[in-house]
Design a protein around this motif. Structure first.
Motif, PDB file in Angstrom:
ATOM      1  N   UNK A 169      55.162  43.736  30.354  1.00  0.00           N
ATOM      2  CA  UNK A 169      54.125  44.066  29.370  1.00  0.00           C
ATOM      3  C   UNK A 169      54.223  43.148  28.149  1.00  0.00           C
ATOM      4  N   UNK A 170      55.447  42.919  27.709  1.00  0.00           N
ATOM      5  CA  UNK A 170      55.655  42.084  26.524  1.00  0.00           C
ATOM      6  C   UNK A 170      55.300  40.623  26.784  1.00  0.00           C
ATOM      7  N   UNK A 171      55.722  40.119  27.947  1.00  0.00           N
ATOM      8  CA  UNK A 171      55.545  38.700  28.238  1.00  0.00           C
ATOM      9  C   UNK A 171      54.168  38.351  28.813  1.00  0.00           C
ATOM     10  N   UNK A 172      53.581  39.296  29.565  1.00  0.00           N
ATOM     11  CA  UNK A 172      52.363  38.959  30.300  1.00  0.00           C
ATOM     12  C   UNK A 172      51.203  39.930  30.086  1.00  0.00           C
ATOM     13  N   UNK A 173      51.433  40.978  29.300  1.00  0.00           N
ATOM     14  CA  UNK A 173      50.392  41.978  29.088  1.00  0.00           C
ATOM     15  C   UNK A 173      49.121  41.427  28.475  1.00  0.00           C
ATOM     16  N   UNK A 174      49.250  40.324  27.747  1.00  0.00           N
ATOM     17  CA  UNK A 174      48.085  39.695  27.123  1.00  0.00           C
ATOM     18  C   UNK A 174      47.170  39.062  28.174  1.00  0.00           C
ATOM     19  N   UNK A 175      47.747  38.684  29.312  1.00  0.00           N
ATOM     20  CA  UNK A 175      46.996  37.937  30.317  1.00  0.00           C
ATOM     21  C   UNK A 175      46.666  38.742  31.576  1.00  0.00           C
ATOM     22  N   UNK A 176      47.442  39.795  31.838  1.00  0.00           N
ATOM     23  CA  UNK A 176      47.325  40.504  33.105  1.00  0.00           C
ATOM     24  C   UNK A 176      47.264  42.019  32.903  1.00  0.00           C
ATOM     25  N   UNK A 177      46.619  42.705  33.848  1.00  0.00           N
ATOM     26  CA  UNK A 177      46.635  44.161  33.864  1.00  0.00           C
ATOM     27  C   UNK A 177      47.829  44.635  34.676  1.00  0.00           C
ATOM     28  N   UNK A 178      48.643  45.498  34.077  1.00  0.00           N
ATOM     29  CA  UNK A 178      49.795  46.063  34.772  1.00  0.00           C
ATOM     30  C   UNK A 178      49.679  47.581  34.762  1.00  0.00           C
ATOM     31  N   UNK A 179      50.006  48.211  35.886  1.00  0.00           N
ATOM     32  CA  UNK A 179      50.072  49.671  35.865  1.00  0.00           C
ATOM     33  C   UNK A 179      51.035  50.174  36.931  1.00  0.00           C
ATOM     34  N   UNK A 180      51.569  51.331  36.668  1.00  0.00           N
ATOM     35  CA  UNK A 180      52.506  51.977  37.598  1.00  0.00           C
ATOM     36  C   UNK A 180      51.705  52.837  38.574  1.00  0.00           C
ATOM     37  N   UNK A 181      51.650  52.441  39.832  1.00  0.00           N
ATOM     38  CA  UNK A 181      50.954  53.273  40.815  1.00  0.00           C
ATOM     39  C   UNK A 181      51.824  54.433  41.284  1.00  0.00           C
ATOM     40  N   UNK A 182      53.133  54.271  41.159  1.00  0.00           N
ATOM     41  CA  UNK A 182      54.058  55.410  41.266  1.00  0.00           C
ATOM     42  C   UNK A 182      55.376  54.994  40.608  1.00  0.00           C
ATOM     43  N   UNK A 183      56.402  55.812  40.716  1.00  0.00           N
ATOM     44  CA  UNK A 183      57.658  55.545  39.992  1.00  0.00           C
ATOM     45  C   UNK A 183      58.335  54.247  40.400  1.00  0.00           C
TER      46      UNK A 183
END
Length: 267
Positions: free
Chosen positions: A169-183
């Motif tokens: 999130x810190x390094x790439x959150x500006x460029x990419x969507x990240x999400x947890x689909x499960x744990x």
């Protein structure tokens, strides 16, 4: 409101089991499909969606794959946005340092380095098969072909995913969507697209988001539900998803989408 388009997420929403729609759902979709466009919207790869399209007999409609990064109408590519090589390399290095395996997806290509319980689950649930090869080989191949990833799936333990997510999130959150689909899974997609943006791209003359009824259960469904004429969360949806929905139906395991269609969509 007479809805012209029904958009539904698959896993945890339209699918009653981990991989299939129920006969009840098939029946309800068939009842309305001559009057309402049925568009499947998923983080899945195309081959993991087209068999469901066939079961529902809606193969004449487009599909939204990889959370909007790839939109297809049959064999025709309507839009395609991928993660560039420089970011892929960075993600690979961070994952390697965190004991995390990558699943790399481009159109109907799926690559993993080695077999695992998680990979076998994906094969079973999506009815698709990966190619096993080292990630550097895939990155080199894609670089030569001037393509990237429509989606990356990071597979690890809960503790490793907990540690890796904030770094990404810190390094790439500006460029990419990240999400947890499960744990244990982190999914990564291009920043410029979403399920909502893909739906908007498919709207034709005389159609607007007000004409869309959508169904979902997870974080990547929130924008779609918030901006549809009617956004419906299934009963098993995350609380944040239920909070933004216009309505909540039964859980996916109880045919929640079909239940709502039968009750509210009178054709």
């Amino acid at each position: 409101m007479n809805y012209k388009i029904l958009c539904s997420d698959l896993d945890g929403t339209l699918l009653t089991s981990k991989s299939d729609v129920s006969e009840h759902t098939i029946s309800e979709i068939k009842r309305i499909k001559s009057q309402v466009k049925i568009i499947l919207v998923s983080a899945r790869m195309p081959s993991a969606m087209t068999y469901i399209q066939k079961d529902l007999e809606v193969e004449d409609q487009p599909i939204i794959c990889y959370n909007g990064a790839l939109v297809l109408n049959g064999n025709q590519e309507l839009s395609s946005v991928h993660i560039h090589t420089e970011h892929l390399q960075q993600i690979y290095e961070l994952a390697e340092a965190n004991n995390t395996q990558l699943g790399l997806y481009y159109n109907n290509e799926w690559y993993v380095e080695s077999d695992s319980e998680r990979v076998q689950k994906e094969i079973k649930y999506t009815k698709s098969s990966p190619v096993f090869r080292p990630t550097p080989e895939t990155l080199s191949d894609w670089s030569a072909r001037e393509i990237g990833a429509h989606k990356i799936m990071l597979m690890s333990t809960k503790d490793d995913a907990d540690a890796l997510y904030p770094i990404l999130e810190k390094k790439l959150g500006e460029y990419l969507n990240l999400y947890r689909s499960n744990d244990t899974l982190i999914e990564i997609a291009p920043k410029s697209v979403s399920k909502l943006s893909a739906i908007e791209s498919l709207l034709q003359e005389g159609e607007s988001l007000e004409h869309v009824i959508s169904f979902g259960d997870n974080y990547n469904d929130i924008d779609m539900l918030q901006n549809s004429g009617c956004g419906v969360a299934v009963g098993n949806a995350r609380e944040e998803v239920k909070a933004v929905a216009n309505a909540v139906t039964l859980p996916n395991t109880e045919n929640g989408v079909a239940h709502y269609i039968k009750k509210h969509l009178v054709i």
